[in-house]
Write a protein that holds these residues in place. Structure first.
Motif, PDB file in Angstrom:
ATOM      1  N   GLN A  72       1.299  -0.904   0.517  1.00  0.00           N
ATOM      2  CA  GLN A  72      -0.113   0.429   0.349  1.00  0.00           C
ATOM      3  C   GLN A  72       0.741   1.572  -0.018  1.00  0.00           C
ATOM      4  N   LYS A  77       0.019   5.205   2.663  1.00  0.00           N
ATOM      5  CA  LYS A  77      -0.703   5.375   3.322  1.00  0.00           C
ATOM      6  C   LYS A  77      -1.222   3.545   3.967  1.00  0.00           C
ATOM      7  N   ASN A  81     -11.686   3.375   8.014  1.00  0.00           N
ATOM      8  CA  ASN A  81     -10.897   1.903   7.550  1.00  0.00           C
ATOM      9  C   ASN A  81     -10.500   1.385   8.283  1.00  0.00           C
ATOM     10  N   ARG A 126      -9.748   3.598  -6.323  1.00  0.00           N
ATOM     11  CA  ARG A 126      -8.067   4.068  -6.018  1.00  0.00           C
ATOM     12  C   ARG A 126      -8.866   4.178  -4.929  1.00  0.00           C
ATOM     13  N   TYR A 127      -7.488   4.804  -3.849  1.00  0.00           N
ATOM     14  CA  TYR A 127      -8.092   5.238  -2.406  1.00  0.00           C
ATOM     15  C   TYR A 127      -7.398   5.936  -2.060  1.00  0.00           C
ATOM     16  N   GLN A 128      -7.261   6.904  -1.214  1.00  0.00           N
ATOM     17  CA  GLN A 128      -6.057   7.249   0.099  1.00  0.00           C
ATOM     18  C   GLN A 128      -6.704   7.717   1.070  1.00  0.00           C
ATOM     19  N   VAL A 129      -5.888   7.837   2.136  1.00  0.00           N
ATOM     20  CA  VAL A 129      -6.412   7.627   3.635  1.00  0.00           C
ATOM     21  C   VAL A 129      -6.135   9.393   4.332  1.00  0.00           C
ATOM     22  N   ARG A 130      -7.238   9.416   4.563  1.00  0.00           N
ATOM     23  CA  ARG A 130      -7.257  10.883   5.172  1.00  0.00           C
ATOM     24  C   ARG A 130      -7.866  11.122   7.018  1.00  0.00           C
ATOM     25  N   CYS A 146     -10.994   5.860   4.542  1.00  0.00           N
ATOM     26  CA  CYS A 146     -10.829   6.025   3.071  1.00  0.00           C
ATOM     27  C   CYS A 146     -11.319   6.709   2.113  1.00  0.00           C
ATOM     28  N   GLU A 147     -11.250   7.185   1.132  1.00  0.00           N
ATOM     29  CA  GLU A 147     -11.630   8.305   0.207  1.00  0.00           C
ATOM     30  C   GLU A 147     -12.076   7.110  -1.354  1.00  0.00           C
TER      31      GLU A 147
END
Length: 228
Positions: free
Chosen positions: A119, A122, A164, A175-179, A196-197
């Motif tokens: 990953q 992230k 998450n 696809r995702y990003q952690v914020r 997770c977005e």
């Protein structure tokens, strides 16, 4: 092979009936509940030692998997995950991939390959370094802690946020990003942690419970030694 999921959403059990001798199912170590005595079971390091160690060290999966082989028609067996929750069945075809959180894999047919997907940075913030990647042709069953909800991102929703710890699985089109949900204030005061977005087109599966929340809830009630 015929399969039926019973007991969802609280206590999912996978019931498998082999229609022909020689049919097989591969399961996570410890998943067997019961089986016909004549069904053959072999334990092995799936993919060899290097692949098994990689899954163990980065995705938290067990080193060993069990392969069950029918020796006669109409033999049956039952499989269940360790946590209380649901089981989901997915048909994978050539070119498809699904990514599972650590511990979600329950079983699959022999045509499914398991690997890990790094990953990147992230992963440190999401609580795990790798996801379990499944691809090939056949059936795969995965399980949750609590109930399972499926979200079609890109059709029902343009984008989607999930905590998450409630992320269970997703298909390769996402696809995702952690914020943080809303900056440091939101992280510490809202009761919500990292999210997770997801963007793109694919299916996302969520689990309604998470072990960390249960542990935090039970912690104040645990017995404390009196020093005796």
């Amino acid at each position: 092979m015929r399969d039926e999921i019973r007991g969802n959403p609280e206590f999912g059990v996978l019931h498998v009936t082999f229609e022909h001798a020689g049919e097989q199912i591969v399961a996570e170590s410890g998943a067997m509940v019961a089986r016909d005595a004549a069904i053959d079971m072999k334990t092995s390091l799936q993919g060899g030692l290097a692949s098994a160690l990689k899954r163990r060290m980065t995705a938290g999966e067990s080193l060993f998997q069990n392969t069950f082989t029918a020796t006669a028609p109409m033999q049956s067996m039952r499989l269940a995950p360790a946590p209380e929750g649901s089981i989901e069945r997915l048909v994978l075809r050539s070119g498809m991939e699904v990514f599972l959180q650590s511990g979600a894999y329950l079983a699959s047919t022999p045509g499914i390959t398991l690997d890990t997907k790094w990953q990147g940075a992230k992963g440190f913030f999401a609580g795990g370094l790798s996801l379990l990647r499944a691809y090939g042709e056949g059936l795969i069953w995965f399980s949750s802690y609590g109930g399972i909800h499926a979200i079609d991102v890109g059709r029902q929703h343009e984008g989607y946020l999930c905590d998450n710890t409630h992320l269970l699985a997703f298909t390769e089109g996402l696809r995702y990003q952690v914020r943080k949900l809303s900056g440091l204030k939101g992280l510490f005061l809202s009761g919500e942690g990292l999210v997770c977005e997801f963007q793109g087109h694919g299916r996302l599966w969520l689990q309604t419970r998470n072990p960390g929340a249960l542990s935090a809830f039970l912690h104040p009630f645990r017995p404390v030694g009196g020093g005796h």
